[in-house]
Design a protein around this motif. Structure first.
Motif, short mmCIF file in Angstrom:
data_model
loop_
_atom_site.label_atom_id
_atom_site.label_comp_id
_atom_site.label_asym_id
_atom_site.label_seq_id
_atom_site.Cartn_x
_atom_site.Cartn_y
_atom_site.Cartn_z
N ALA A 74 0.83 -1.21 0.00
CA ALA A 74 0.00 0.00 0.00
C ALA A 74 0.86 1.25 0.00
O ALA A 74 0.57 2.22 -0.72
N GLY A 75 1.95 1.23 0.79
CA GLY A 75 2.82 2.40 0.85
C GLY A 75 3.45 2.72 -0.49
O GLY A 75 3.48 3.89 -0.90
N LYS A 76 3.94 1.69 -1.17
CA LYS A 76 4.56 1.93 -2.47
C LYS A 76 3.54 2.46 -3.48
O LYS A 76 3.85 3.34 -4.28
N THR A 77 2.32 1.91 -3.43
CA THR A 77 1.29 2.33 -4.38
C THR A 77 0.85 3.78 -4.12
O THR A 77 0.75 4.58 -5.06
N LEU A 78 0.62 4.11 -2.87
CA LEU A 78 0.06 5.43 -2.53
C LEU A 78 1.09 6.54 -2.60
O LEU A 78 0.73 7.71 -2.73
N THR A 79 2.38 6.18 -2.52
CA THR A 79 3.43 7.22 -2.55
C THR A 79 4.20 7.21 -3.87
O THR A 79 5.26 7.82 -3.96
N GLY A 80 3.67 6.52 -4.88
CA GLY A 80 4.39 6.42 -6.16
C GLY A 80 4.73 7.78 -6.75
O GLY A 80 5.82 7.97 -7.30
N GLY A 81 3.81 8.73 -6.65
CA GLY A 81 4.06 10.04 -7.23
C GLY A 81 5.17 10.79 -6.53
O GLY A 81 5.84 11.63 -7.14
N LEU A 82 5.40 10.48 -5.25
CA LEU A 82 6.46 11.15 -4.49
C LEU A 82 7.81 10.48 -4.71
O LEU A 82 8.83 11.16 -4.80
N THR A 83 7.81 9.16 -4.77
CA THR A 83 9.08 8.43 -4.85
C THR A 83 9.50 8.14 -6.28
O THR A 83 10.68 7.87 -6.52
#
Length: 511
Positions: free
Chosen positions: A380-389
Motif C-alpha cells: 500500500a505504501g509503495k502504491t500510494l506514494t508512487g508520485g512522491l518516490t
C-alpha cells in the motif's frame, strides 16, 4: 510528549499486548481467529487500492475463464480453487484476493494442529502458530504477489499435521490426511514431491516409526494422492516440456558457467536462500533466549531428529536437482516446503532444555506485532506514494480509467490483449467479455460460435513510429475475416502518480 507521558504510553501498550497474549495463549482457535482478523484487514487494504492487478492476480484473472487440466509451467490446484471462487462470486478484486488469504490462514491453522500433536499445551500451540510470522516467505511475501506458493505452504502444513498424527496415534484418518496433503501439494508446486520422499527416508531411520511405512493403510494414502493428481497427470505427460522449461529456465542464469564452477555457484545460491528463508527466525529466538538457545542447539528428541532429517534430506534433494538440471540459482521461495518446519524445530529444541516457550508468548507479542505491521504496509505504501518516490507498482496502472475511455466508444464482443498482465486486467475491467492473450491463446476458447465482432485489440505502447503496424498477434481472430481500423493510442497518468508518468497503450477495432 514529555518523558512521563511517554512512559505511561509504553506501559499501556505493554499491558495491551500482555492482555492479547493471555487471550491467544488459550490455544489454536483464538490464535486462528486473531490471524483471521489480520488477514481480513489485509484484504481490506488490498481492496482500497486501485482496481489494477499484480502479475499473479492478472494470471488468475485471465485463467479463471476456463477449466483446464494444466495451465502452463505451474500446476493447476490454485487455478482450480480460484476458478471456483469466480464461478460463485463473479470476477472482482475481492474474488481474486479472498482465496489467497483463506489458504494462508489455513496454513497457519494446519501448522498449529501439527504443533498440537507434539505438545498439547495451548500456549505452546499459539507460540508455534505465531512463530511462522518470523519466516518472510510466510508473512511478508504473500502480502505482495504470490498464489501457487501459498497453496504449497498450506499443503505443507497439512502434510506435517497428517505426519505427526500418523506417527503419534496412527489411524486411517491420519493416513487419509497425508494422502490429501501429498495430492494437493504435488499439484500446487512440483518441487513439493521432494518433501514426502525425504520424509520416507527420515521415518525409515527410526526403528519404531519404520512400521508406519509398512502399515496397509499407506495404500489409502497412495490412493487418495493419486486420485487428486491424476486429472493433471495425463496433461503433464503430454506437456512435460511446457511444465518444466519455465521453472528450470528461472533457475538457470544466462551465460552460466559449466562444470564444477556451476555447481559451486548453485550451492552458494542454495546456502544464501536457506539463510534468507530462516535467518530472521533464528535471530529472533537467539536474541530472546540467548544462553538457552545455544544449549538448545545441542539438545533434541525424536521429533527434532525427525524434523532435522526431513529438512536435511530435502535440501540434499535440491542439491541433486542442481546436479541433474544444470541449475545455477535457488531462491528461498523454492525452499518453502522443506524449511517451513524450522520454527517448530527450534521451539521443540528449546523445550528440551527447560524453556517454557509458550510462557514467553507475551515477550514475543511486540515482535509479532511489528512483523505484522511491516508486512502489511509496503504494498500500500509503495502504491500510494508512487508520485512522491517515482517508484510505481503494477497496481498504479490506470486500467479502470483505460476501460472507462474504451467503453465510451462501443462495447467489444471479444478482446485480444498483448501479454498476460494486460489480458488479465482487461478481463477484470470487462467481466462479461471473453479475453484472449495474444501470445498464449487457448484452443477452443472462446467457442467458435461465440467468436464475433467487434473485437478490441490492445497492446502496451512500445514507442513505435506513427502509422507502423501494431506488434500484437491477431492470428487467433483471423478466421473471423474482420477489417481492422487504424491503430490508435491512449495515454493516461498512473494512479497516485506525479501526473507526468503515464501508461501508453495502443489499440484498434476489428469489425
Amino acid at each position: 510528549m514529555d518523558r512521563e507521558s511517554s512512559a505511561a504510553f509504553a506501559r499501556d501498550e505493554f499491558e495491551k499486548t500482555g492482555r492479547l497474549a493471555q487471550v491467544l495463549s488459550k490455544g489454536l482457535w483464538p490464535t486462528t481467529l486473531f490471524l483471521g482478523a489480520y488477514f481480513a484487514l489485509s484484504i481490506a487494504v488490498r481492496l482500497i487500492l486501485p482496481n489494477s492487478l499484480t502479475l499473479d492476480e492478472a494470471e488468475q484473472s485471465l485463467f479463471s475463464q476456463y477449466w483446464l487440466a494444466g495451465y502452463g509451467p505451474q500446476p493447476p490446484f490454485y487455478n482450480w480453487v480460484q476458478n471456483a471462487f469466480v464461478r460463485v462470486m463473479g470476477i472482482s478484486l475481492l474474488s481474486l484476493t479472498l482465496p489467497k488469504f483463506l489458504m494462508l490462514l489455513l496454513c497457519y491453522a494446519f501448522f498449529g494442529m501439527a504443533a498440537r500433536e507434539l505438545d498439547r499445551r495451548p500456549a505452546f500451540v499459539a507460540m508455534a502458530v505465531l512463530s511462522l510470522l518470523t519466516l518472510p516467505q510466510v508473512s511478508y511475501m504473500p502480502q505482495q504477489d504470490l498464489t501457487h506458493t501459498i497453496a504449497v505452504l498450506m499443503a505443507t502444513a497439512l502434510f506435517l499435521y497428517g505426519l505427526f498424527r500418523t506417527l503419534s496415534r496412527p489411524d486411517w484418518q491420519g493416513y487419509a490426511i497425508l494422502g490429501v496433503a501429498i495430492g494437493i501439494g504435488t499439484i500446487s508446486k512440483y518441487n513439493f514431491v521432494l518433501l514426502p520422499a525425504a520424509t520416507i527416508i527420515a521415518v525409515f531411520c527410526d526403528r519404531e516409526w519404520r512400521a508406519r511405512l509398512l502399515d496397509p493403510r499407506v495404500l489409502l494414502t497412495a490412493a487418495i494422492s493419486l486420485a487428486i493428481v491424476l486429472p493433471h497427470a495425463g496433461w503433464l505427460l503430454g506437456n512435460i516440456d511446457l511444465a518444466t522449461n519455465g521453472t528450470i529456465g528461472k533457475m538457470v542464469e544466462a551465460n552460466a558457467p559449466h562444470g564444477i564452477i556451476r555447481v559451486v555457484r548453485a550451492s552458494g545460491s542454495l546456502i544464501l536462500a536457506c539463510i534468507a528463508f530462516g535467518a530472521l527466525a533464528v535471530v529472533v529466538f537467539a536474541v530472546a533466549f540467548r544462553k538457552d538457545f545455544r544449549r538448545a542447539l545441542r539438545a533434541g528428541d525424536r521429533w527434532t531428529l525427525l524434523l532435522g532429517r526431513i529438512m536435511l534430506v530435502s535440501l540434499l534433494g535440491v542439491v541433486c536437482v542442481i546436479l541433474v538440471t544444470g541449475t545455477t540459482k535457488i531462491t528461498e521461495r523454492w525452499l518453502d516446503p522443506y524449511l517451513l518446519p524450522l520454527p517448530l524445530y527450534l521451539l521443540r529444541k528449546l523445550e528440551r532444555v527447560g524453556v517454557d516457550t509458550g510462557g514467553s508468548l507475551g515477550r514475543f507479542m511486540p515482535v509479532f506485532a511489528v512483523i505484522m505491521l511491516v508486512t502489511l504496509v509496503p504494498l500500500a505504501g509503495k502504491t500510494l506514494t508512487g508520485g512522491l518516490t517515482g517508484s510505481y507498482s503494477r497496481i498504479n496502472y490506470p486500467f479502470a480509467s483505460v476501460a472507462e475511455t474504451l467503453k465510451a466508444g462501443q462495447r467489444p464482443a471479444l478482446i485480444v490483449a498483448e501479454g498476460m498482465h494486460l489480458a488479465g486486467n482487461m478481463r477484470l475491467q470487462f467481466p462479461d467479455v471473453p479475453v484472449i492473450s495474444s501470445g498464449q491463446p487457448i484452443a477452443g476458447f472462446p467457442p467458435a460460435a461465440a467468436m464475433k465482432g467487434p473485437v478490441l485489440a490492445i497492446w502496451v505502447g512500445n514507442g513505435s513510429a506513427p502509422g507502423a503496424p501494431p506488434s500484437i498477434d491477431l492470428s487467433s481472430v483471423g478466421a473471423l475475416g474482420l477489417t481492422a481500423s487504424d491503430p490508435r493510442s491512449l495515454s493516461l497518468p498512473y494512479e497516485y502518480g506525479d501526473g507526468r508518468t503515464r501508461l501508453d497503450l495502443g489499440y484498434l477495432w476489428l469489425r
